[in-house]
Enzyme design. Structure first.
Site, PDB file in Angstrom:
ATOM      1  CG  HIS A  75       6.733   3.915  -2.216  1.00 23.16           C
ATOM      2  ND1 HIS A  75       7.653   2.250  -2.654  1.00 23.16           N
ATOM      3  CD2 HIS A  75       5.127   3.400  -2.423  1.00 23.16           C
ATOM      4  CE1 HIS A  75       6.488   0.931  -2.712  1.00 23.16           C
ATOM      5  NE2 HIS A  75       4.827   2.252  -1.402  1.00 23.16           N
ATOM      6  CG  ASP A 105       3.726  -1.774  -2.458  1.00 22.33           C
ATOM      7  OD1 ASP A 105       3.880  -0.418  -2.862  1.00 22.33           O
ATOM      8  OD2 ASP A 105       3.802  -2.542  -2.133  1.00 22.33           O
ATOM      9  CD  GLU A 138       5.391   3.373   1.924  1.00 19.57           C
ATOM     10  OE1 GLU A 138       3.901   3.596   1.972  1.00 19.57           O
ATOM     11  OE2 GLU A 138       5.938   1.550   1.493  1.00 19.57           O
ATOM     12  CG  ASP A 162       1.264   3.023  -2.282  1.00 22.14           C
ATOM     13  OD1 ASP A 162       2.333   1.888  -2.977  1.00 22.14           O
ATOM     14  OD2 ASP A 162       2.318   3.325  -1.728  1.00 22.14           O
TER      15      ASP A 162
HETATM   16 ZN   LIG Z   1       3.664   0.925  -1.664  1.00 17.50          ZN
END
Ligand SMILES: [Zn+2]
Length: 370
Positions: A75, A105, A138, A162
């Site tokens: 994402h 992230d 996300e 992820d």
């Molecule tokens: Zn994430």
């Protein structure tokens, strides 16, 4: 084999492009251009409501391999505070300047996929057919993946890049239900006619106090996360809104938990003369991939070939992997080295970024078939 300098440069470039959830237009334009430079024509699909763009998807035909088609996903959106990120590299770590998150992230996942696409092309590595999918939104509840037309996800297995530790394979995730409850009482002057009022905050609080929250059992959790209501101290509040959730690896348990929360709210509201209206939404479905499944076998073999002893784990959180599994594509989550995520102390070890890319490449190789 991984080009460390290029990978780090790509990562830093990606984090400097703002991409809060639903505001991914700029980063997607950047990615589309990068991919075009590599010869891949990626297309947008499934724009979520309120979003600038949809997810970006394209197919990479297999090269000297007839393996099953593998979905590679990351994402591109980040949480707040995520505007104006300035990456700083020091002592083998990349951090932000402390005023924002870093966005490892999940820009680490995005950077790894770009590096893998470059390396397989440059080194003419054999690889199975790949479907590359960069998802939006996300972080706000898998909204981007959920908005994808089901036909857009066409793969036999999926790797979702992820999050955290690079030696971790997540093969289990829970179901999640969210709810919004509105409690209606009756407004009255708190000093002059308190007898005429029905205090919505009091009714809601009585219900919350009676709910079992937090960790319900090993595989079930519940939370009330938001409460809003009232306008002034001298008015008995006639409306309050409560938002909560429940998760469990077992559907029956999450349904039971949500049912109990609803019953407690209804009972307490009735007892206080208030009225409660509740709306539920199933946010995502659980998944559980057996250790003996072909996907797990290949993931474990790939990690071992890369010199890693994999830690097989479950998670209490949801990710786009929940959506892909629900669409019939068995998908695992592989960490990319992001640490202290969703905080301004988020950091990424350069070594983990590079090792993470090597591991993913090693897993992809396991799917090769003559
Ligand atoms: Zn994430």
């Amino acid at each position: 084999m991984i080009d460390q300098r290029r990978l780090v440069k790509t990562f830093k470039q990606l984090v400097t492009i703002d991409s809060l959830s639903l505001k991914e237009g700029a980063i997607m334009r950047f990615l589309k251009k990068e991919l075009a430079g590599l010869g891949w024509r990626a297309a947008f699909t499934g724009r979520p409501a309120g979003g600038e763009v949809g997810s970006l998807v394209f197919l990479v035909p297999g090269f000297k391999s007839k393996g099953p088609r593998l979905l590679l996903n990351a994402h591109v959106d980040t949480v707040v505070p995520g505007k104006g990120i300035k990456p700083i590299e020091k002592g083998g770590y990349i951090t932000s300047d402390g005023s924002t998150i870093l966005g490892a992230d999940n820009k680490a996942g995005v950077a790894v996929i770009l590096e893998i696409l470059r390396i397989i092309k440059e080194k003419k590595l054999s690889h199975p057919p790949l479907q590359v999918l960069f998802t939006v939104a996300e972080e706000i509840g898998l909204v981007g993946a959920a908005a994808l037309p089901p036909s857009a996800v066409k793969a036999d297995f999926g790797l979702v890049l992820d999050g955290g530790e690079i030696d971790k394979v997540v093969c289990r995730a829970p179901n999640q239900y969210n709810f919004v409850a509105r409690v209606y009482g009756r407004a009255a002057h708190a000093g002059i006619h308190p007898e005429e009022g029905i205090n919505a905050i009091k009714a809601a609080s009585a219900a919350i106090a009676k709910m079992k929250l937090g960790r319900i059992d090993q595989e079930t959790t519940a939370n009330i996360g938001m409460i809003h209501g009232g306008v002034a101290t001298n008015i008995i509040p006639d409306e309050v809104e409560i938002r909560g959730e429940a998760r469990s690896h077992r559907l029956a348990k999450v349904k039971k938990q949500i049912g109990q929360m609803e019953k407690t709210l209804q009972n307490e509201c009735r007892r206080h003369g208030a009225v409660c209206k509740i709306r539920f939404a199933r946010i995502y479905e659980s998944f559980n991939i057996a250790e003996t499944s072909p996907l797990m076998e290949k993931a474990i073999a790939g990690m071992k070939a890369s010199g890693i002893r994999p830690k097989i784990a479950g998670t209490g959180g949801g990710s786009d992997a929940n959506i892909f599994n629900a669409l019939g594509v068995p998908s695992l989550i592989i960490g990319v080295g992001a640490d202290n995520v969703h905080t301004t102390k988020e950091r990424l070890a350069v070594r983990d970024l590079v090792r993470g890319a090597e591991i993913v490449l090693s897993i992809i190789k396991e799917f090769n078939r003559d």
